[in-house]
Motif scaffolding. Structure first.
Motif, short mmCIF file in Angstrom:
data_model
loop_
_atom_site.label_atom_id
_atom_site.label_comp_id
_atom_site.label_asym_id
_atom_site.label_seq_id
_atom_site.Cartn_x
_atom_site.Cartn_y
_atom_site.Cartn_z
N ILE A 149 1.09 -0.78 0.20
CA ILE A 149 0.00 0.11 -0.08
C ILE A 149 0.73 1.50 0.36
CG2 ILE A 149 -1.96 1.80 1.31
CD1 ILE A 149 -2.98 -0.59 -0.17
N VAL A 150 0.81 2.20 -0.96
CA VAL A 150 0.92 3.80 -0.86
C VAL A 150 -0.57 4.55 -0.44
CG1 VAL A 150 2.23 5.47 -2.27
CG2 VAL A 150 2.83 2.83 -2.39
N ASP A 151 0.74 5.20 0.26
CA ASP A 151 0.09 7.02 1.32
C ASP A 151 0.17 7.74 0.65
OD1 ASP A 151 -1.87 5.15 3.07
OD2 ASP A 151 -0.21 4.80 4.46
N CYS A 152 0.29 7.82 -0.30
CA CYS A 152 0.50 9.67 -1.22
C CYS A 152 0.35 10.90 -0.19
CB CYS A 152 -0.94 9.40 -3.05
SG CYS A 152 -0.51 11.40 -3.26
N ILE A 153 1.12 11.38 0.36
CA ILE A 153 0.23 12.92 1.13
C ILE A 153 0.61 14.22 0.03
CG2 ILE A 153 0.82 13.42 3.45
CD1 ILE A 153 2.28 10.52 4.09
N LEU A 206 5.72 7.05 -7.99
CA LEU A 206 5.80 8.12 -8.14
C LEU A 206 6.74 9.14 -7.25
CD1 LEU A 206 3.64 10.22 -8.34
CD2 LEU A 206 2.51 10.25 -6.20
N LYS A 207 7.60 10.15 -8.00
CA LYS A 207 8.56 10.81 -8.12
C LYS A 207 7.90 12.42 -8.86
CE LYS A 207 12.14 7.08 -8.44
NZ LYS A 207 11.97 6.40 -8.25
N GLU A 208 6.48 12.70 -9.43
CA GLU A 208 6.39 13.78 -9.12
C GLU A 208 5.58 14.28 -9.10
OE1 GLU A 208 6.00 14.11 -13.72
OE2 GLU A 208 6.49 12.99 -13.88
N GLU A 209 4.39 15.33 -8.87
CA GLU A 209 3.31 16.21 -8.19
C GLU A 209 1.94 15.54 -9.33
OE1 GLU A 209 3.39 20.10 -8.25
OE2 GLU A 209 4.15 19.24 -6.02
N VAL A 210 1.05 14.85 -9.09
CA VAL A 210 0.20 14.44 -9.89
C VAL A 210 -0.81 15.58 -10.10
CG1 VAL A 210 0.49 12.33 -8.57
CG2 VAL A 210 -0.82 13.70 -7.44
N ILE A 211 -2.03 15.42 -10.97
CA ILE A 211 -2.65 16.67 -11.17
C ILE A 211 -3.55 16.19 -10.29
CG2 ILE A 211 -4.11 16.54 -12.75
CD1 ILE A 211 -2.64 15.46 -15.15
N ASN A 212 -4.12 17.24 -9.47
CA ASN A 212 -5.62 17.63 -8.91
C ASN A 212 -6.57 18.72 -9.47
OD1 ASN A 212 -5.05 20.33 -7.83
ND2 ASN A 212 -3.28 19.87 -7.26
N ASP A 234 2.95 18.19 -3.36
CA ASP A 234 3.17 16.98 -2.82
C ASP A 234 3.58 17.08 -0.93
OD1 ASP A 234 1.64 15.69 -4.68
OD2 ASP A 234 3.50 14.91 -6.14
N LEU A 235 3.14 16.18 -0.73
CA LEU A 235 4.08 15.88 0.86
C LEU A 235 4.94 15.09 0.78
CD1 LEU A 235 2.53 17.91 3.29
CD2 LEU A 235 3.69 17.95 3.22
N GLY A 236 4.80 13.57 -0.60
CA GLY A 236 5.18 12.75 -0.16
C GLY A 236 4.65 11.46 -0.48
N ILE A 237 5.04 10.18 -0.41
CA ILE A 237 4.20 9.03 0.25
C ILE A 237 4.80 7.75 0.73
CG2 ILE A 237 3.96 9.52 -2.89
CD1 ILE A 237 6.26 7.15 -3.44
N HIS A 238 4.25 7.05 1.55
CA HIS A 238 5.28 6.36 2.78
C HIS A 238 4.31 5.16 2.23
CE1 HIS A 238 5.66 4.70 6.38
NE2 HIS A 238 4.57 4.58 6.40
N LYS A 239 5.39 4.18 1.81
CA LYS A 239 4.93 2.62 1.63
C LYS A 239 4.51 1.54 3.17
CE LYS A 239 7.49 3.69 -2.93
NZ LYS A 239 8.55 2.95 -3.74
N SER A 240 4.30 0.93 2.59
CA SER A 240 3.31 -0.12 3.95
C SER A 240 3.04 -0.82 3.11
CB SER A 240 2.38 0.15 4.47
OG SER A 240 1.37 0.96 4.30
N ASN A 241 3.19 -2.51 4.19
CA ASN A 241 2.97 -3.66 3.43
C ASN A 241 1.93 -4.24 4.25
OD1 ASN A 241 3.22 -6.91 3.87
ND2 ASN A 241 4.59 -6.22 1.98
N ILE A 242 0.29 -4.19 4.23
CA ILE A 242 -0.32 -4.49 5.05
C ILE A 242 -0.45 -6.74 4.95
CG2 ILE A 242 -3.32 -4.38 4.85
CD1 ILE A 242 -1.15 -1.90 5.68
N SER A 243 -0.38 -6.68 5.86
CA SER A 243 -0.46 -8.36 6.32
C SER A 243 -2.20 -8.47 6.25
CB SER A 243 0.54 -8.89 7.13
OG SER A 243 0.36 -9.03 8.32
#
Length: 158
Positions: A70-74, A105-111, A120-129
């Protein structure tokens, strides 16, 4: 085949009876499955660069078990911080007009505000089990929609 999608809390702008409402994607999928087929979803025409309201063609809900990336786009709208959680392979449209997977993702997205105050403040990657539901929509014509104000690709482009 990798399944892509958004977590249940992702909010989607829809038109219901001429009124815009912001509804969690999980509720939209449940409404669709209960027979509500008149929802219009905010979408983006990449040719005209205009926001349009489009019909939902199909919906998908997948219960994923095992390890899910899972990626959290912040990002910020200048008033507060917004977070959108999605599978790492969901496609996002960037400001340089490229579709890219969330994990890359390394650049800003369309809003949908087209406001320079969004950043964009960044992305946080996590693994959900634990098992998790991922939701996706198929949108007429543009094959994309806005989730928490960012443009994502629909399920036809997996």
């Amino acid at each position: 085949k990798m399944i892509s999608g958004l977590t249940a809390s992702a909010e989607i702008d829809v038109l219901i009876d001429g009124q815009m409402k912001c509804i969690p994607i999980e509720k939209i999928v449940n409404m669709w499955n209960s027979g509500e087929k008149s929802l219009l979803v905010k979408s983006y025409n990449t040719r005209s660069k205009k926001i349009e309201w489009k019909t939902i063609i199909d919906v998908r809900q997948n219960l994923i078990s095992g390890n899910v990336n899972i990626v959290d786009c912040i990002y910020s709208n200048g008033l507060g911080t917004i977070q959108t959680s999605m599978s790492d392979n969901l496609r996002l449209r960037t400001k340089s007009s490229k579709w890219i997977t969330a994990k890359n993702l390394k650049e800003e997205v369309i809003n949908d505000a087209n406001d320079p105050g969004y950043f964009d403040l960044g992305i946080h990657k996590s693994n959900i089990s634990t098992p998790i539901n991922l939701y996706q929509l198929n949108i007429q014509g543009n094959h994309n929609f806005f989730a928490n104000d960012i443009l994502v690709g629909d399920l036809t482009r997996e």
